[in-house]
Scaffold this active site. Structure first.
Site, PDB file in Angstrom:
ATOM      1  N   ASP A 103      90.607  41.223  97.522  1.00 32.66           N
ATOM      2  CA  ASP A 103      91.655  41.809  96.680  1.00 32.66           C
ATOM      3  C   ASP A 103      91.813  41.020  95.378  1.00 32.66           C
ATOM      4  O   ASP A 103      92.585  41.400  94.503  1.00 32.66           O
ATOM      5  CB  ASP A 103      92.990  41.953  97.447  1.00 32.66           C
ATOM      6  N   SER A 104      91.031  39.929  95.233  1.00 32.04           N
ATOM      7  CA  SER A 104      90.971  39.236  93.942  1.00 32.04           C
ATOM      8  C   SER A 104      90.495  40.200  92.859  1.00 32.04           C
ATOM      9  O   SER A 104      90.683  39.945  91.670  1.00 32.04           O
ATOM     10  CB  SER A 104      90.034  38.030  94.016  1.00 32.04           C
ATOM     11  N   ASP A 154      89.039  43.671 102.132  1.00 34.89           N
ATOM     12  CA  ASP A 154      90.301  42.910 102.189  1.00 34.89           C
ATOM     13  C   ASP A 154      91.482  43.885 102.274  1.00 34.89           C
ATOM     14  O   ASP A 154      91.666  44.712 101.362  1.00 34.89           O
ATOM     15  CB  ASP A 154      90.391  42.107 100.875  1.00 34.89           C
ATOM     16  N   LYS A 180      89.418  42.010 106.386  1.00 35.38           N
ATOM     17  CA  LYS A 180      90.049  40.687 106.328  1.00 35.38           C
ATOM     18  C   LYS A 180      91.546  40.879 106.155  1.00 35.38           C
ATOM     19  O   LYS A 180      91.978  41.785 105.434  1.00 35.38           O
ATOM     20  CB  LYS A 180      89.488  39.877 105.155  1.00 35.38           C
ATOM     21  N   GLU A 216      95.326  38.410 105.734  1.00 37.41           N
ATOM     22  CA  GLU A 216      95.901  37.083 105.556  1.00 37.41           C
ATOM     23  C   GLU A 216      97.000  36.830 106.586  1.00 37.41           C
ATOM     24  O   GLU A 216      97.743  37.748 106.946  1.00 37.41           O
ATOM     25  CB  GLU A 216      96.487  36.954 104.142  1.00 37.41           C
ATOM     26  N   GLU A 239      91.435  28.561 102.994  1.00 39.21           N
ATOM     27  CA  GLU A 239      91.540  28.446 101.533  1.00 39.21           C
ATOM     28  C   GLU A 239      92.434  27.283 101.107  1.00 39.21           C
ATOM     29  O   GLU A 239      93.547  27.106 101.633  1.00 39.21           O
ATOM     30  CB  GLU A 239      92.091  29.767 100.944  1.00 39.21           C
TER      31      GLU A 239
HETATM   32  O1  KIV Z   1      90.369  38.146  97.472  1.00 35.21           O
HETATM   33  C1  KIV Z   1      89.421  37.343  97.587  1.00 35.21           C
HETATM   34  O2  KIV Z   1      88.456  37.369  96.822  1.00 35.21           O
HETATM   35  C2  KIV Z   1      89.492  36.382  98.682  1.00 35.21           C
HETATM   36  C3  KIV Z   1      88.456  35.312  98.747  1.00 35.21           C
HETATM   37  C4  KIV Z   1      88.464  34.461  97.576  1.00 35.21           C
HETATM   38  C5  KIV Z   1      88.505  34.575 100.019  1.00 35.21           C
HETATM   39  O3  KIV Z   1      90.357  36.471  99.494  1.00 35.21           O
END
Ligand code: KIV
Length: 292
Positions: A53-54, A92, A122, A124, A191
């Site tokens: 989600d970055s 994510d 993924k 969190e 992280e």
């Molecule tokens: O959103 C993302 O890119 C991440 C990674 C940096 C682990 O969660």
């Protein structure tokens, strides 16, 4: 872009990841956000590709990851999935799409697999997410955990801060890591945790840890592709753990500037970039339109 590589790799599966971990071979993970960034990551031999989600910040220009919508994540997952032939893919779950209940999380995870075409998701969080992880994994969808610094909770954490710097803080992360492992995660992102703490936590787990800002004691590493490629304007803040392996911004800027200069001067396009037509046809055409 669509040309297949000469020697296609074997598809990476959950079993491949387990065997890499057993052999203590570090797992190479990279983020990707669209077809070209996934294609290059896959062809460069990544074991896993994460549609993180970055992308909210590095691909969509948003302020933080909380802004990205489920539908947007699904669209990016689909484009990454189309490009990825070998790497194991992870989508994510964005903030708001999984925290309300395990049922909500499962329904979102199913959309990631059916519509996003990724092989795992993924999410969190630590021990509070255990029932959610259990719900998703029991339905047959592999889950990658994410503990330590969890950017979706940056407001509660007081910003992007290193986690686990004290004995109690480190114990809390270990507790979370053990809980997400117990709940069924096949691996977890660790992280922004001090290197020694991350190594100790990794040594207490039977599943791989994928570190980002957590040192070499993790079972694998992940970086944000845009950061490690240097695809951003000079002067932008970069976290300490990012190693810049390229200067894509510099190269793109140089090429674009050269193009602009050549368009302005008339140097582009030159004859080799144009399509010819028989001289008599052009003359006939000119005659035909002369009196229009
Ligand atoms: O959103 C993302 O890119 C991440 C990674 C940096 C682990 O969660």
């Amino acid at each position: 872009m669509g040309t297949p590589p000469a020697n296609p790799r074997k598809k990476v599966t959950i079993q491949t990841l387990r065997s890499l971990h057993r052999r203590q071979e570090p797992i190479a993970v990279m983020t990707a956000y669209d077809f070209p960034s996934a294609l290059v990551a896959d062809e460069a031999g990544m074991d896993m590709i994460l549609v993180g989600d970055s992308l909210a910040m590095v691909a969509l220009g948003m302020e933080d990851t909380s802004e990205v919508l489920l539908e947007e994540m699904l669209m990016h997952c689909r484009s990454v999935a189309r490009a990825t032939k070998a790497a194991f893919t992870v989508g994510d779950l964005p903030m708001g799409s999984y925290e309300i209940s395990p049922e909500q999380a499962l329904s979102t995870a199913i959309r990631f697999v059916k519509e996003g075409r990724v092989q795992s998701v993924k999410l969190e969080g630590g021990k509070e997410m255990a029932p959610t992880i259990q719900k998703i994994t029991t339905a047959g969808i592999p889950v990658l955990g994410h503990v330590g610094l969890t950017p979706q909770r940056q407001n509660a954490l007081g910003g992007f801060r290193v986690q686990g710097k004290t004995r109690d803080g480190a114990l809390r992360i270990l507790e979370d890591a053990l809980a997400v492992q117990q709940a069924g995660c096949y691996a977890m992102v660790l992280e922004a945790v001090p290197e020694d703490v991350a190594a100790l936590i990794t040594s207490k787990l039977s599943i791989p840890t994928i570190g980002i800002g957590a040192g070499k004691g993790c079972s694998g590493q992940v970086l944000v592709q845009t950061d490690m490629l240097g695809n951003f304007p000079p002067g932008r803040f970069l976290p300490k753990f990012v190693k810049q392996y390229g200067n894509v911004w510099g190269e793109a800027h140089r090429a674009l500037e050269a193009y602009r200069t050549e368009v302005k001067s008339g140097a582009y396009p030159s004859p080799e970039h144009t399509y010819p037509a028989p001289k008599e046809e052009v003359e006939a055409f000119a005659k035909a339109i002369k009196d229009l």
